[in-house]
Scaffold this motif. Structure first.
Motif, PDB file in Angstrom:
ATOM      1  N   ARG A   1       0.828  -1.210   0.000  1.00  0.00           N
ATOM      2  CA  ARG A   1       0.000   0.000   0.000  1.00  0.00           C
ATOM      3  C   ARG A   1       0.862   1.259   0.000  1.00  0.00           C
TER       4      ARG A   1
ATOM      5  N   HIS B   1       2.216   1.641  -3.513  1.00  0.00           N
ATOM      6  CA  HIS B   1       1.107   2.036  -4.397  1.00  0.00           C
ATOM      7  C   HIS B   1       0.922   3.548  -4.425  1.00  0.00           C
ATOM      8  N   GLN B   2       1.199   4.216  -3.310  1.00  0.00           N
ATOM      9  CA  GLN B   2       1.001   5.666  -3.246  1.00  0.00           C
ATOM     10  C   GLN B   2       1.875   6.427  -4.237  1.00  0.00           C
TER      11      GLN B   2
ATOM     12  N   ASP C   1       1.928   3.682  -8.635  1.00  0.00           N
ATOM     13  CA  ASP C   1       0.814   3.284  -9.495  1.00  0.00           C
ATOM     14  C   ASP C   1      -0.089   4.454  -9.853  1.00  0.00           C
ATOM     15  N   GLN C   2      -0.412   4.523 -11.128  1.00  0.00           N
ATOM     16  CA  GLN C   2      -1.375   5.503 -11.619  1.00  0.00           C
ATOM     17  C   GLN C   2      -2.365   4.790 -12.526  1.00  0.00           C
TER      18      GLN C   2
ATOM     19  N   ARG D   1      -4.109   6.083  -8.945  1.00  0.00           N
ATOM     20  CA  ARG D   1      -4.056   5.566  -7.579  1.00  0.00           C
ATOM     21  C   ARG D   1      -5.456   5.145  -7.166  1.00  0.00           C
TER      22      ARG D   1
ATOM     23  N   THR E   1      -5.964   6.158  -1.517  1.00  0.00           N
ATOM     24  CA  THR E   1      -5.102   7.212  -0.984  1.00  0.00           C
ATOM     25  C   THR E   1      -4.908   6.981   0.504  1.00  0.00           C
TER      26      THR E   1
ATOM     27  N   ARG F   1       3.030  -5.319  -9.416  1.00  0.00           N
ATOM     28  CA  ARG F   1       1.900  -4.407  -9.618  1.00  0.00           C
ATOM     29  C   ARG F   1       0.541  -5.077  -9.406  1.00  0.00           C
TER      30      ARG F   1
ATOM     31  N   ARG G   1      -0.113  -5.183  -5.726  1.00  0.00           N
ATOM     32  CA  ARG G   1      -0.297  -3.836  -5.176  1.00  0.00           C
ATOM     33  C   ARG G   1      -1.691  -3.312  -5.496  1.00  0.00           C
ATOM     34  N   LEU G   2      -2.119  -3.499  -6.740  1.00  0.00           N
ATOM     35  CA  LEU G   2      -3.434  -3.010  -7.131  1.00  0.00           C
ATOM     36  C   LEU G   2      -4.536  -3.736  -6.375  1.00  0.00           C
TER      37      LEU G   2
ATOM     38  N   ALA H   1      -4.708  -2.565  -2.755  1.00  0.00           N
ATOM     39  CA  ALA H   1      -5.307  -1.236  -2.726  1.00  0.00           C
ATOM     40  C   ALA H   1      -6.808  -1.299  -2.997  1.00  0.00           C
TER      41      ALA H   1
ATOM     42  N   ARG I   1      -9.843  -0.157  -0.600  1.00  0.00           N
ATOM     43  CA  ARG I   1     -10.716   0.919  -1.081  1.00  0.00           C
ATOM     44  C   ARG I   1     -12.170   0.461  -1.064  1.00  0.00           C
TER      45      ARG I   1
END
Length: 273
Positions: free
Chosen positions: A17, A20-21, A24-25, A27, A30, A49, A52-53, A56, A60
């Protein structure tokens, strides 16, 4: 987990996480606190990746469901196996009490890191230490001031697959006994449906077992849905990991062209009664 601090998987999730901040785009999540919480260790492991996604996206999704619950008047959120999650310290809802339930050693380490990083958690955050070998979820939450007679939303991420089916069912039983509306968000692993996937899951299970965190349960989507309906959960949404991530990328590239085998068994579910 080790009694001297958080589990390896809790640390990896927090590292992912944090990376990831900045890496990654777009995001998906946050979280301005997680990098400060894990400190210089944030870049330690190489976390691909796709993972990570996913980490996140599941966080979220859970936070979005908490927002929906608050809009519906819910004033209690319980994070089961909270690990190094930072929502309790980022809680934007002044009337929402957040109960973080985890092993005492994990919470002690986390609170020390929060203090070192100068992160102040609001009074709405309550740490609930619980060692399942010596206590129960019901008793620990009651001692912390949690109200069974009031609605609540439960967030239970990165935990279910380390529990036996019976232990997972016991927690769902507890959640089902909460005053309505009661909602739970959790992730789980589904069984492999071919030899290649079975081999991959065996390798993953062996690696985690060697780290002291063996996988103990897998659920087919229809099986877990049937269990939830039997407990009175009428609303059930269940997403494969790739679909959940894609939903937050708004049509932008995700990991369609990258290896994502590690996520094929992962699903995220929310149920409400």
């Amino acid at each position: 987990m080790e009694h001297g601090g958080p589990s390896r998987t809790a640390l990896v999730t927090a590292w992912a996480r944090a990376v990831h901040q900045v890496a990654d785009q777009p995001r998906i999540l946050t979280d301005p606190l997680v990098a400060r919480l894990v400190g210089s260790e944030a870049g330690a492991p190489g976390i691909d990746r796709p993972r990570r996604l996913f980490f996140a996206a599941r966080a979220r999704f859970a936070e979005d469901r908490v927002a929906h619950a608050v809009a519906d008047g819910v004033r209690q959120a319980v994070f089961l196996g909270a690990g190094l999650d930072t929502f309790g310290c980022r809680n934007p809802y002044p009337d929402l009490r957040v109960f973080e339930v985890d092993h005492p050693a994990t919470q002690e380490w986390k609170r020390e890191r929060l203090a070192l990083a100068g992160i102040d958690c609001p009074a709405t955050a309550t740490f609930v230490p619980l060692d399942f070998e010596t206590g129960t979820l019901a008793a620990a939450l009651a001692a912390a001031g949690f109200q069974r007679s009031e609605p609540a939303v439960f967030v239970w991420l990165g935990v279910v697959f380390y529990l036996t089916p019976a232990a997972a069912r016991a927690t769902l039983d507890y959640i089902a006994g909460q005053a309505r509306p009661a909602e739970v968000v959790f992730d789980y692993l589904q069984p492999a449906d071919n030899d290649e996937e079975r081999a991959h899951l065996r390798q993953r299970a062996d690696r985690l077992a060697a780290e002291g965190e063996p996988l103990r349960s897998f659920f087919a989507p229809d099986e877990i849905a049937a269990q939830l309906r039997a407990l009175g959960f009428a609303e059930i949404d269940d997403y494969p990991a790739a679909d959940l991530v894609a939903g937050y990328l708004d049509g932008q590239p995700g990991f369609e062209d990258e290896p994502s085998r590690a996520l094929r068994a992962s699903r995220v579910l929310r149920a409400r009664r």
